[in-house]
Enzyme design. Structure first.
Site, PDB file in Angstrom:
ATOM      1  N   GLU A  44       0.998  -0.903   0.503  1.00 25.75           N
ATOM      2  CA  GLU A  44       0.019  -0.216   0.587  1.00 25.75           C
ATOM      3  C   GLU A  44       1.014   1.012   0.029  1.00 25.75           C
ATOM      4  OE1 GLU A  44      -4.031   1.753   2.559  1.00 25.75           O
ATOM      5  OE2 GLU A  44      -2.131   0.621   3.391  1.00 25.75           O
ATOM      6  N   LYS A 113      -9.465   1.468  -2.945  1.00 29.96           N
ATOM      7  CA  LYS A 113      -9.782   1.325  -1.268  1.00 29.96           C
ATOM      8  C   LYS A 113     -11.237   1.841  -0.786  1.00 29.96           C
ATOM      9  CE  LYS A 113      -7.543   1.530   3.227  1.00 29.96           C
ATOM     10  NZ  LYS A 113      -6.214   2.148   4.414  1.00 29.96           N
ATOM     11  N   CYS A 154      -5.851  -3.369   2.881  1.00 28.78           N
ATOM     12  CA  CYS A 154      -5.170  -2.383   3.757  1.00 28.78           C
ATOM     13  C   CYS A 154      -6.670  -2.710   5.144  1.00 28.78           C
ATOM     14  CB  CYS A 154      -4.709  -1.698   4.693  1.00 28.78           C
ATOM     15  SG  CYS A 154      -4.045  -1.501   5.647  1.00 28.78           S
TER      16      CYS A 154
END
Length: 278
Positions: A44, A113, A154
């Site tokens: 990331e 995301k 994440c």
């Protein structure tokens, strides 16, 4: 789909210099490919320090300089490349975005995301991605001759339903570029990776930046891969490194045959349960 292939997880040491980050990533991608990796994944925010103050400064459009580096790396090394994530600027908004390329350098997936990292653990850490980032609204998977692969970033790994949807759609491997911190990392990084793999009886890989103790946000590191049996089959510490894992697709069928809890089986049971209620 039976068979096997090699996945490489690049735990990159990210600095404040975008150009240095890109050059370093290109070098390590080449190293991973030279050691037989068919698919290479970056962490990331591989081109930028991680932090809400950095996202606007480092954000760029897609295509842009960072993704151009990824296109060239995929083509030059004849690999599938999961480009970690970068801060993406689009229409006045900033997203935390992962791009995926095939060996021809074609963009074959783009994941923004979905679940933004907004947490507040008193006395330990407060972080609010939503102060500068906007969320994506799509799940993302892509096909290769090897298998179908799902992508999350994440905080996405904390949402079990997302992984279940990927499994239901035939994914055999989930890759989560992430940057857990020194509070959530030791507590949940391995636990969540193993849980998602065990829940869905597939491979799960997590890719972190290397740890920088002097950074404003200190990443946990420990990039890892977990088998469909829930076993950590490859991992590392917190320094810059490349983690290699040989993905055995036959093991997925074997585990699902031995312990039948596949998505379809669960759905069938739930349907029977609902019919009984009627």
């Amino acid at each position: 789909m039976a068979g096997s292939f090699r996945l490489a997880l690049v735990q990159l040491a990210v600095t404040a210099s975008k150009s240095d980050n890109l050059a370093r990533a290109a070098r390590l991608i080449k190293e991973a490919a030279s050691k037989g990796a068919n698919i290479v994944a970056l962490p990331e925010c591989f081109n930028s320090p991680y932090g809400t103050s950095y996202f606007p400064e480092y954000a760029e459009p897609i295509p842009g300089p960072s993704t151009e580096t990824l296109v060239n790396a995929a083509k030059e090394n004849n690999i599938y490349l999961v480009g970690g994530s970068i801060p993406e600027e689009d229409g006045g908004k900033i997203y935390n975005t992962c791009t995926v390329y095939n060996p021809n350098g074609d963009l074959i997936a783009k994941h923004r995301k979905v679940h933004l990292f907004d947490i507040d653990v008193p006395g330990k850490i407060r972080f609010q991605e939503s102060e500068t980032l906007s969320p994506g609204n799509n799940f993302s998977f892509f096909d290769t001759p090897l298998c179908r692969i799902g992508i999350g970033i994440c905080y996405d790994i904390r949402f079990a339903e997302m992984a279940q949807i990927y499994a239901k759609n035939g994914c055999k491997l989930l890759i989560y570029p992430g940057a857990f911190n020194m509070t959530t990392g030791p507590a949940h990084w391995e636990l969540l990776t193993r849980a998602r793999a065990l829940d869905n009886q597939l491979y799960v890989a997590t890719v972190s930046p290397a740890r920088d103790e002097n950074a404003s946000y200190v990443a946990w590191g420990h990039s890892s891969a977990v088998s469909p049996w829930g076993e950590v089959v490859a991992t590392t510490g917190h320094e810059e490194n490349i983690v290699y894992v040989d993905i055995d697709l036959g093991l997925i069928d074997q585990v699902r045959g031995q312990v039948p809890i596949t998505v379809q089986r669960r759905n069938d049971l739930y349907e029977v349960s609902e019919k009984k209620k009627e």
